[in-house]
Design an enzyme around this catalytic site. Structure first.
Site, PDB file in Angstrom:
ATOM      1  N   HIS A   1       1.144  -1.615   9.189  1.00 20.06           N
ATOM      2  CA  HIS A   1       1.488  -1.584   7.747  1.00 20.06           C
ATOM      3  C   HIS A   1       1.146  -0.198   7.208  1.00 20.06           C
ATOM      4  CE1 HIS A   1       1.636  -3.748   3.658  1.00 20.06           C
ATOM      5  NE2 HIS A   1       1.527  -2.443   3.408  1.00 20.06           N
TER       6      HIS A   1
ATOM      7  N   HIS B   1       2.425   3.204   4.531  1.00 19.59           N
ATOM      8  CA  HIS B   1       3.307   3.843   3.534  1.00 19.59           C
ATOM      9  C   HIS B   1       3.385   5.335   3.834  1.00 19.59           C
ATOM     10  CE1 HIS B   1       3.445   0.292   0.909  1.00 19.59           C
ATOM     11  NE2 HIS B   1       2.240   0.068   1.410  1.00 19.59           N
ATOM     12  N   LEU B   2       4.586   5.804   4.110  1.00 12.72           N
ATOM     13  CA  LEU B   2       4.763   7.234   4.409  1.00 12.72           C
ATOM     14  C   LEU B   2       5.422   7.994   3.261  1.00 12.72           C
ATOM     15  CD1 LEU B   2       5.956   7.326   8.147  1.00 12.72           C
ATOM     16  CD2 LEU B   2       3.730   8.039   7.239  1.00 12.72           C
ATOM     17  N   ARG B   3       6.010   7.251   2.290  1.00 13.01           N
ATOM     18  CA  ARG B   3       6.736   7.909   1.190  1.00 13.01           C
ATOM     19  C   ARG B   3       7.878   8.760   1.736  1.00 13.01           C
ATOM     20  NH1 ARG B   3       3.832   4.185  -1.419  1.00 13.01           N
ATOM     21  NH2 ARG B   3       1.787   4.860  -2.093  1.00 13.01           N
TER      22      ARG B   3
ATOM     23  N   ASN C   1       9.027   0.550   0.353  1.00  7.74           N
ATOM     24  CA  ASN C   1       9.002   0.592  -1.123  1.00  7.74           C
ATOM     25  C   ASN C   1       9.120   2.024  -1.654  1.00  7.74           C
ATOM     26  OD1 ASN C   1       6.390   1.170  -0.179  1.00  7.74           O
ATOM     27  ND2 ASN C   1       5.396   0.359  -2.016  1.00  7.74           N
TER      28      ASN C   1
ATOM     29  N   LYS D   1      10.554  -6.867   4.735  1.00  4.73           N
ATOM     30  CA  LYS D   1       9.363  -6.978   3.872  1.00  4.73           C
ATOM     31  C   LYS D   1       9.706  -7.706   2.580  1.00  4.73           C
ATOM     32  CE  LYS D   1       5.263  -6.153   2.174  1.00  4.73           C
ATOM     33  NZ  LYS D   1       4.433  -4.988   2.035  1.00  4.73           N
TER      34      LYS D   1
ATOM     35  N   HIS E   1       4.035  -9.539   1.232  1.00  4.81           N
ATOM     36  CA  HIS E   1       2.978  -9.185   0.271  1.00  4.81           C
ATOM     37  C   HIS E   1       2.665 -10.487  -0.474  1.00  4.81           C
ATOM     38  CE1 HIS E   1       0.865  -6.352  -2.576  1.00  4.81           C
ATOM     39  NE2 HIS E   1       0.812  -7.524  -3.191  1.00  4.81           N
TER      40      HIS E   1
ATOM     41  N   HIS F   1      -2.032  -7.467   4.694  1.00  9.55           N
ATOM     42  CA  HIS F   1      -3.281  -7.053   4.034  1.00  9.55           C
ATOM     43  C   HIS F   1      -4.008  -8.208   3.341  1.00  9.55           C
ATOM     44  CE1 HIS F   1      -0.401  -6.909   0.787  1.00  9.55           C
ATOM     45  NE2 HIS F   1       0.039  -5.712   1.070  1.00  9.55           N
TER      46      HIS F   1
ATOM     47  N   LEU G   1      -3.835  -2.928  -4.096  1.00  9.08           N
ATOM     48  CA  LEU G   1      -3.360  -4.300  -4.221  1.00  9.08           C
ATOM     49  C   LEU G   1      -3.007  -4.849  -2.849  1.00  9.08           C
ATOM     50  CD1 LEU G   1      -1.166  -3.898  -7.410  1.00  9.08           C
ATOM     51  CD2 LEU G   1      -3.297  -5.217  -7.197  1.00  9.08           C
TER      52      LEU G   1
ATOM     53  N   ASP H   1      -2.309  -0.219   5.532  1.00  9.23           N
ATOM     54  CA  ASP H   1      -1.802  -0.108   4.163  1.00  9.23           C
ATOM     55  C   ASP H   1      -2.185   1.251   3.566  1.00  9.23           C
ATOM     56  OD1 ASP H   1      -0.375  -0.846   1.938  1.00  9.23           O
ATOM     57  OD2 ASP H   1      -1.926  -2.133   1.100  1.00  9.23           O
TER      58      ASP H   1
ATOM     59  N   HIS I   1      -1.275   8.357  -2.957  1.00  8.35           N
ATOM     60  CA  HIS I   1      -0.886   8.734  -4.320  1.00  8.35           C
ATOM     61  C   HIS I   1      -1.675  10.001  -4.617  1.00  8.35           C
ATOM     62  CE1 HIS I   1       1.087   4.911  -5.409  1.00  8.35           C
ATOM     63  NE2 HIS I   1       0.137   4.323  -4.703  1.00  8.35           N
TER      64      HIS I   1
ATOM     65  N   ALA J   1      -2.049   1.877  -7.587  1.00  5.59           N
ATOM     66  CA  ALA J   1      -2.773   1.123  -6.558  1.00  5.59           C
ATOM     67  C   ALA J   1      -2.513   1.741  -5.195  1.00  5.59           C
ATOM     68  CB  ALA J   1      -2.295  -0.324  -6.568  1.00  5.59           C
TER      69      ALA J   1
HETATM   70  O1  DOR Z   1      -2.418  -0.741  -2.969  1.00  6.89           O
HETATM   71  C1  DOR Z   1      -1.245  -0.806  -2.636  1.00  6.89           C
HETATM   72  N1  DOR Z   1      -0.473   0.309  -2.592  1.00  6.89           N
HETATM   73  N2  DOR Z   1      -0.735  -1.988  -2.348  1.00  6.89           N
HETATM   74  C2  DOR Z   1       0.567  -2.144  -2.118  1.00  6.89           C
HETATM   75  O2  DOR Z   1       0.979  -3.252  -1.880  1.00  6.89           O
HETATM   76  C3  DOR Z   1       1.500  -0.992  -2.232  1.00  6.89           C
HETATM   77  C4  DOR Z   1       0.812   0.269  -2.017  1.00  6.89           C
HETATM   78  C5  DOR Z   1       1.630   1.465  -2.439  1.00  6.89           C
HETATM   79  O3  DOR Z   1       2.824   1.525  -2.118  1.00  6.89           O
HETATM   80  O4  DOR Z   1       1.082   2.367  -3.062  1.00  6.89           O
HETATM   81 ZN    ZN Z   2       1.409  -1.801   1.493  1.00 10.36          ZN
END
Ligand code: DOR
Ligand code: ZN
Length: 346
Positions: A14, A16-18, A42, A100, A137, A175, A220, A248, A252, A264
């Site tokens: 799990h 996130h690479l953006r 996302n 997802k 999620h 998560h 989250l 996860d 940011h 988050a």
């Molecule tokens: O804390 C989180 N950040 N929970 C998520 O489900 C998404 C993630 C994000 O994309 O920043």
């Molecule tokens: Zn996530």
């Protein structure tokens, strides 16, 4: 003599690479230690169609240093309008590894998520038929539900009914943050596993709120009470193959975290393996680290473990990690476990 352990190269189930500059900055942090990762869809706009996933995969491959054999495992972002035929074709082609499900509004960039599970039943039925896994999620979003209860209410009102309706659907509860969720996974007879993040093994809700708000611990699902953290540690270190690592790691920039309405996400790609070795050693379970980080995930997804190995060495002096990594969008703070780390990847 220094202590070492050698494990199969881990995967992150799990991540996130953006995109764009952020992708270029954070991808090496994961590729350095991990063989593969399930890439969360996302983005803005989200990765909804097979074409979106193919294009995103190409951008990730383009951002990888030449010669790096890291493999992104792509996912599609389920919406009320997702087409079952498109999903089946993308899965059959090997373009995607999972789909997802974000309940609409549950977290970062989830506005296009599913508004009611009923709307996606035809897609989920098709996924069950072809064996395509669903990453969930697991939080309800109703304004009347306390944020600390959102995971357990989801289990009762959405996950359990879904599993009864579609027992053949292969699900990963992403998560998990509660004892309730860990117990629910342990009680399942089949087709249910869970990822656990590094940070949820280390922090509880006091870390976020006591002595001032710590925005870099806000994510989250939000971290819960201490007894939930203990239950997650027990699950992760138990050797039960239904629990595996999904960091996860969610970058940011600091201005976006340290804000009156902060985003988050905890960014832990850089030091996750050091943190995990610390946690597993503390619980007398270093021998279970390989299962959690490298073996249980591929087994559940029906994939082979990585061939390469990863060696960790425990030194007598703490490992120095950067407080933040620099990106062209701004600094991204690295997860601080709150204590020195002595295990390093060599
Ligand atoms: O804390 C989180 N950040 N929970 C998520 O489900 C998404 C993630 C994000 O994309 O920043
Ligand atoms: Zn996530």
């Amino acid at each position: 003599m220094s202590q070492t352990i050698t494990i199969t190269r881990p995967d992150d189930w799990h991540l996130h690479l953006r995109d764009d500059e952020m992708l270029r900055a954070v991808l090496p942090e994961t590729a350095r230690h991990f063989g593969r990762a399930i890439i969360m869809p996302n983005l803005v706009p989200p990765v909804v169609t097979a074409n979106d996933a193919a294009a995103y995969r190409a951008r990730i491959m383009d951002a990888l240093p030449i010669g790096d054999d890291f493999q992104p495992l792509m996912t599609l972002y389920l919406t009320d309008k997702t087409n079952a035929v498109d999903v089946a074709a993308a899965y059959a082609e090997g373009l995607i590894t999972a789909v997802k499900l974000y309940p609409a509004g549950a977290t970062t960039n989830s506005d296009s998520g599913v508004t009611d599970i009923k709307h996606v039943m035809p897609v989920l039925e098709e996924m069950a038929a072809i064996g395509c896994p669903l990453c969930i999620h697991g939080e309800v979003t109703g304004a009347d539900i306390d944020i600390f209860d959102r995971e357990s209410v989801f289990i009762d009102t959405v996950l359990d009914p879904l599993r009864r309706a579609l027992p053949e659907l292969k699900i990963i509860s992403e998560h998990i943050t509660t004892k309730t969720a860990a117990d629910y996974v342990m009680a399942a007879d089949k087709n249910l596993a869970a990822t656990i993040t590094t940070h949820h093994l280390i922090i509880n809700r006091n870390h976020i709120l006591v002595g001032g708000i710590k925005p870099h611990y806000y994510c989250l699902p939000i971290a819960k009470r201490e007894h939930h953290r203990i239950a997650l540690r027990k699950a992760a270190t138990s050797g039960d193959a239904r629990f595996f690592l999904g960091t996860d790691s969610a970058p940011h920039t600091d201005p976006n975290k340290e804000s009156a309405c902060g985003c988050a996400g905890v960014f832990s790609a850089t030091n996750t393996m050091s943190c995990l070795a610390h946690v597993f050693e503390e619980d007398g379970a270093l021998d279970k680290l390989e299962g959690f980080a490298s073996l249980n995930g591929p087994a559940y997804y029906g994939l082979q473990p990585n061939r390469a190995k990863l060696m960790l060495v425990k030194s007598s002096t703490p490992v120095e990690y950067p407080v933040s990594i620099e990106t062209r969008d701004g600094p991204v703070t690295v997860f601080d476990p709150g204590y020195p780390l002595f295990w390093r990847v060599v």
